[in-house]
Design an enzyme around this catalytic site. Structure first.
Site, mmCIF file in Angstrom:
data_model
loop_
_atom_site.group_PDB
_atom_site.id
_atom_site.type_symbol
_atom_site.label_atom_id
_atom_site.label_comp_id
_atom_site.label_asym_id
_atom_site.label_seq_id
_atom_site.Cartn_x
_atom_site.Cartn_y
_atom_site.Cartn_z
ATOM 1 N N CYS A 2 62.228 -51.849 32.873
ATOM 2 C CA CYS A 2 61.239 -52.288 31.962
ATOM 3 C C CYS A 2 60.159 -50.954 32.051
ATOM 4 O O CYS A 2 59.904 -50.284 33.075
ATOM 5 C CB CYS A 2 60.419 -53.441 32.338
ATOM 6 S SG CYS A 2 61.434 -54.893 32.140
ATOM 7 N N ARG A 31 64.094 -46.835 30.573
ATOM 8 C CA ARG A 31 63.562 -47.774 31.496
ATOM 9 C C ARG A 31 64.509 -49.148 31.194
ATOM 10 O O ARG A 31 64.572 -50.118 32.028
ATOM 11 C CB ARG A 31 62.428 -47.793 31.910
ATOM 12 C CG ARG A 31 61.663 -46.606 32.391
ATOM 13 C CD ARG A 31 60.257 -46.944 32.632
ATOM 14 N NE ARG A 31 60.150 -47.732 33.803
ATOM 15 C CZ ARG A 31 60.003 -47.258 35.259
ATOM 16 N NH1 ARG A 31 60.237 -46.155 35.333
ATOM 17 N NH2 ARG A 31 59.931 -48.085 36.061
ATOM 18 N N TRP A 79 64.354 -54.472 30.059
ATOM 19 C CA TRP A 79 65.519 -54.724 30.658
ATOM 20 C C TRP A 79 65.706 -55.983 31.117
ATOM 21 O O TRP A 79 64.795 -56.547 32.421
ATOM 22 C CB TRP A 79 65.867 -53.828 31.851
ATOM 23 C CG TRP A 79 67.149 -53.719 32.346
ATOM 24 C CD1 TRP A 79 68.089 -52.901 31.725
ATOM 25 C CD2 TRP A 79 67.775 -54.309 33.261
ATOM 26 N NE1 TRP A 79 69.259 -53.141 32.484
ATOM 27 C CE2 TRP A 79 68.878 -54.092 33.643
ATOM 28 C CE3 TRP A 79 67.192 -55.279 34.406
ATOM 29 C CZ2 TRP A 79 69.956 -54.323 34.524
ATOM 30 C CZ3 TRP A 79 68.082 -55.627 35.412
ATOM 31 C CH2 TRP A 79 69.341 -55.460 35.370
ATOM 32 N N ASN A 105 56.835 -55.821 34.634
ATOM 33 C CA ASN A 105 58.084 -55.075 35.097
ATOM 34 C C ASN A 105 58.222 -55.749 36.380
ATOM 35 O O ASN A 105 57.406 -55.728 37.346
ATOM 36 C CB ASN A 105 57.821 -53.680 35.301
ATOM 37 C CG ASN A 105 58.986 -52.887 35.660
ATOM 38 O OD1 ASN A 105 60.084 -53.517 35.940
ATOM 39 N ND2 ASN A 105 58.700 -51.681 36.370
ATOM 40 N N GLY A 106 59.511 -56.267 36.796
ATOM 41 C CA GLY A 106 59.766 -56.575 38.041
ATOM 42 C C GLY A 106 60.346 -58.077 38.212
ATOM 43 O O GLY A 106 60.614 -58.650 36.865
ATOM 44 N N GLU A 488 81.616 -38.873 40.831
ATOM 45 C CA GLU A 488 80.598 -38.740 40.006
ATOM 46 C C GLU A 488 81.282 -38.552 38.687
ATOM 47 O O GLU A 488 80.694 -39.151 37.553
ATOM 48 C CB GLU A 488 79.920 -37.446 40.260
ATOM 49 C CG GLU A 488 78.801 -37.112 39.253
ATOM 50 C CD GLU A 488 77.710 -38.212 39.007
ATOM 51 O OE1 GLU A 488 77.757 -39.360 39.772
ATOM 52 O OE2 GLU A 488 76.781 -37.983 38.180
ATOM 53 N N LYS A 492 80.315 -41.232 35.744
ATOM 54 C CA LYS A 492 79.737 -40.878 34.190
ATOM 55 C C LYS A 492 80.659 -41.366 33.137
ATOM 56 O O LYS A 492 80.119 -41.887 32.166
ATOM 57 C CB LYS A 492 79.876 -39.323 34.029
ATOM 58 C CG LYS A 492 78.884 -38.588 34.732
ATOM 59 C CD LYS A 492 77.416 -38.559 34.298
ATOM 60 C CE LYS A 492 76.538 -39.792 34.902
ATOM 61 N NZ LYS A 492 75.887 -39.610 36.207
ATOM 62 N N GLU A 495 79.947 -45.284 32.712
ATOM 63 C CA GLU A 495 78.693 -45.635 32.222
ATOM 64 C C GLU A 495 78.588 -45.477 30.833
ATOM 65 O O GLU A 495 78.009 -45.990 30.108
ATOM 66 C CB GLU A 495 77.726 -45.392 33.189
ATOM 67 C CG GLU A 495 77.474 -43.878 33.463
ATOM 68 C CD GLU A 495 76.390 -43.490 34.415
ATOM 69 O OE1 GLU A 495 75.445 -44.356 34.558
ATOM 70 O OE2 GLU A 495 76.338 -42.507 34.829
ATOM 71 N N HIS A 511 98.367 -43.345 49.443
ATOM 72 C CA HIS A 511 98.068 -44.853 50.349
ATOM 73 C C HIS A 511 97.887 -45.795 49.213
ATOM 74 O O HIS A 511 97.575 -47.134 49.662
ATOM 75 C CB HIS A 511 96.951 -44.684 51.349
ATOM 76 C CG HIS A 511 96.949 -43.731 52.032
ATOM 77 N ND1 HIS A 511 98.012 -43.701 53.470
ATOM 78 C CD2 HIS A 511 96.666 -42.297 52.287
ATOM 79 C CE1 HIS A 511 98.062 -42.522 53.934
ATOM 80 N NE2 HIS A 511 97.157 -41.580 53.579
ATOM 81 N N LYS A 614 67.457 -46.836 33.377
ATOM 82 C CA LYS A 614 67.296 -45.742 34.383
ATOM 83 C C LYS A 614 66.671 -46.202 35.684
ATOM 84 O O LYS A 614 67.334 -45.623 36.723
ATOM 85 C CB LYS A 614 66.525 -44.705 33.610
ATOM 86 C CG LYS A 614 66.501 -43.289 34.497
ATOM 87 C CD LYS A 614 66.546 -42.153 33.363
ATOM 88 C CE LYS A 614 66.960 -40.828 34.475
ATOM 89 N NZ LYS A 614 68.422 -40.642 34.742
HETATM 90 C C1 F6R Z 1 74.096 -42.769 37.074
HETATM 91 C C2 F6R Z 1 72.687 -43.116 37.560
HETATM 92 C C3 F6R Z 1 72.500 -44.169 38.598
HETATM 93 C C4 F6R Z 1 71.303 -43.437 39.521
HETATM 94 C C5 F6R Z 1 70.999 -44.580 40.507
HETATM 95 C C6 F6R Z 1 69.765 -44.293 41.360
HETATM 96 O O1 F6R Z 1 74.177 -41.787 35.852
HETATM 97 O O2 F6R Z 1 71.938 -42.642 36.992
HETATM 98 O O3 F6R Z 1 73.572 -44.287 39.438
HETATM 99 O O4 F6R Z 1 71.629 -42.243 40.135
HETATM 100 O O5 F6R Z 1 70.754 -45.765 39.800
HETATM 101 O O6 F6R Z 1 68.661 -43.996 40.809
HETATM 102 P P1 F6R Z 1 67.533 -43.198 41.420
HETATM 103 O O7 F6R Z 1 67.935 -41.722 41.615
HETATM 104 O O8 F6R Z 1 66.715 -43.213 40.490
HETATM 105 O O9 F6R Z 1 67.295 -43.743 42.726
#
Ligand code: F6R
Length: 619
Positions: A2, A31, A79, A105-106, A488, A492, A495, A511, A614
């Site tokens: 949020c 967010r 969110w 937020n929370g 990674e 990517k 997501e 394995h 995010k």
């Molecule tokens: C993936 C992504 C998430 C963040 C994770 C940690 O692209 O963005 O996996 O890396 O939520 O977020 P931070 O770095 O803000 O603690």
């Protein structure tokens, strides 16, 4: 999760409060983007609008029915946690008398108990959210106490959980009150106007001057004052800071998406993270670390805690730090660390990696580590955020604001900061000769240019992505530091493009996972430098042959001049020659471009993938 914005200004009621809040919401939409809403204090009383869906739905509603000029405003982008993303569940939540608006937020953990009490008292609820409880409680407290700050203080004492709350009241037209516990809130200082935001991006185009708020503090902003008190009502001094992010960094600047722009900003993110951290003589100076050198010398274990992409940066850090410093490094997902009684003590250095500095899982792990006596070093991108504030030291990554939900430039900056940390510890503890450290620092200094070369080669990867837009599953293989890169790459793709993707340690394939390989299965393989040690390269080339023998389509990321991969690769994507430990900074870039482009080719929202936010500020 949020995004929250608050604004109050001097002068005649005007359209500025709405404009500032809507612009701030646009910058905070990363967010959360399930729904959005605003509330305005106008001479005609409180006015509000809220809509399910993205911010544009709210903008259109406001265009159809423009609100009256205002003196103060609050805005929210959501969110969803409690209650589906509908108009009714969107914030703000309004008191029964229609005079008070609240955004949150929370998660308010004891909302059920409080709701039952309010229902028994005759209050009726419109939404399914936990937040509405706080709106009704606050309105009743205001009626009792006649002051919004005092009311907020009384209500926050009753709430359990994590929250940032902002409220306005029609009877206090030039005041916005905020409170925070375990969720972010920063103050922006203007001239005859003041701002509140979940992070500085909310007000970055209006002021660079900001204040950090501490845990359980209540802030009251008017056009000419900012007052902060603790839960007992005692005024507290808060830390001022200057926002060094460039406002232009938070706009797309000609790119189709923020993610594309942020991929292109990676050479700069790495260069800025390296900047000013070495002396002319090649010595590393991480003065900002503030952990006693005696303590750092006595560290006998490092535990990296992080989530998602940041945790993969931690995996890269493990290879580098163990190799350079000979200190055992464990990497653990922050949410697992916290709940498994980890063995850490005052000799453990805990490194918390986070772009946002607000990831609740990581915050809780930081607190747990400190309770066990460990020193915590934060590697964080966002100034004024909670993790650095609650840690013993911080090494900032200078990636600038990362707006796209999927992390790219922050990842490269995190890896870079971890290299600096590893070399610094090696220097301090005498594990390496200074000239060796100097050689690696010189290689690091070349990385921005090498990353630029990979970005410049994006056309090949983009074409590949378009040709693969109908694939349903992609595998990624890597060994050593290539393993976190593989994970990674898979993250990517999941997501952004909503495609099944998995990253494996190449050696693990036989394995079990090799059973997934069928005729035509696309398999990316991250190949280490042939100039490296330990026959790593030869092993990975064998792994390419293994999957190819089973019909896989091999998409190989290999160094310039590495001819050994050619006979077994359907596609070779070249990256510049780079020492093995530093290679993730270049090998991950084609995978980012691939996921971004494939998602775009499928017509998906690259910057705001479904179901994500995010900053994950709930556990
Ligand atoms: C993936 C992504 C998430 C963040 C994770 C940690 O692209 O963005 O996996 O890396 O939520 O977020 P931070 O770095 O803000 O603690």
């Amino acid at each position: 999760m949020c995004g929250i914005v608050g604004y109050v200004g001097r002068g005649e009621p005007s359209g500025r409060p709405l404009d500032v809040v809507m612009e701030g919401l646009g910058r905070l939409e990363y967010r959360g983007y399930d729904s959005a809403g605003v509330a305005l204090v106008t001479p005609q009383g409180l006015q509000w609008a809220k809509r399910a869906g993205k911010l544009t739905n709210l903008s259109q509603a406001l265009e159809r029915r423009p609100p009256a000029p205002a003196t103060a405003a609050i805005g929210h982008t959501r969110w969803a946690t409690h209650g589906a993303p509908t108009d009714v569940n969107a914030h703000p939540h309004i008191s029964q008398d229609g005079k008070l608006a609240l955004i949150h937020n929370g998660i308010i953990e004891n909302f059920n108990t409080l709701k039952e009490e309010l229902l028994a008292d005759g209050v009726s609820f419109l939404s399914e959210t936990d937040t509405e409880v706080a709106a009704h409680l606050l309105s009743r407290a205001f009626d009792r106490l006649g002051d919004l700050t005092e009311a907020m203080r009384a209500v926050t004492r009753e709430l359990e959980g994590a929250f940032t709350l902002l409220a306005v009241h029609a009877d206090m037209p030039r005041t916005v009150v905020g409170a925070r516990r375990n969720s972010p809130l920063v103050v922006g200082l203007g001239d005859g106007e003041n701002f509140l935001g979940s992070d500085v991006a909310a007000f970055i185009s209006h002021t660079r001057s900001a204040l950090e708020l501490g845990q359980d503090q209540i802030v009251t902003i008017t056009p000419d004052s900012v007052e902060v008190i603790d839960g007992d009502g005692v005024p507290v001094e808060v830390k001022a800071f200057t926002v060094d992010w460039d406002a232009s960094a938070a706009v797309k600047g000609g790119f189709r998406t923020f993610m594309e722009k942020e991929i292109h900003e990676q050479p700069k993110a790495v260069a800025d993270t390296l900047l000013g951290r070495t002396t002319v003589g090649g010595h590393l100076t991480l003065d900002e670390l503030r952990i006693d050198e005696v303590v750092l010398r006595s560290v006998d274990k490092i535990v990296v805690i992080a989530c998602g992409t940041a945790a993969y940066a931690g995996h890269v850090a493990k290879y580098a730090i163990e190799h350079w410093c000979r200190i055992p490094v464990e990497v653990e997902l922050a949410h697992e660390f916290r709940y498994r009684d980890p063995v850490v003590n005052e000799k453990t250095l805990v490194v918390a990696i986070s772009q946002s500095g607000e990831t609740m899982d990581t915050i809780m792990a930081v607190r747990h580590a400190r309770e066990q006596g460990s020193k915590v070093l934060a590697v964080v991108n966002t100034h004024g955020s909670t993790i650095p504030r609650e840690s013993d030291a911080v090494l900032y990554t200078h990636a600038g604001p990362e707006v796209a939900v999927a992390s790219t430039k922050a990842f490269l900056a995190q890896i870079t900061a971890c290299y600096l940390l590893g070399l610094y510890l090696a220097q301090l503890r005498g594990n390496m000769y200074q000239d060796e450290i100097g050689r690696i620092l010189a290689e690091l200094a070349l990385m921005p240019e090498r990353i630029q070369r990979v970005v410049d080669n994006e056309e090949q990867v983009r074409k590949l992505a378009h040709s693969m837009k109908d694939v349903t599953s992609v595998l990624f293989l890597g060994r050593h530091v290539g393993f976190p890169v593989a994970m990674e790459g898979a993250l990517k793709l999941k997501e952004l493009a909503y495609i099944h993707a998995e990253g494996f340690a190449a050696g693990e394939l036989k394995h079990g996972p090799i059973a997934l390989v069928d005729v035509g299965t696309p398999v990316f393989v991250i190949v280490p430098s042939p100039r490296g040690r330990d026959h790593l390269h030869a092993k990975v080339v064998s792994n390419i042959q293994e999957v190819r023998a089973r019909g896989a389509r091999t998409l190989v990321i290999a160094e310039d001049g590495d001819a050994a991969v050619e006979p077994f690769a359907d596609v070779v994507i070249r990256v510049p020659q780079t020492p093995t430990l530093l290679a993730p900074l270049v090998t991950v870039v084609p995978l980012q471009i691939f996921a971004c482009e494939l998602a775009a080719a499928k017509g998906l929202d690259v910057d705001q993938p479904r179901n994500l936010a995010k900053s994950v500020t709930v556990e």
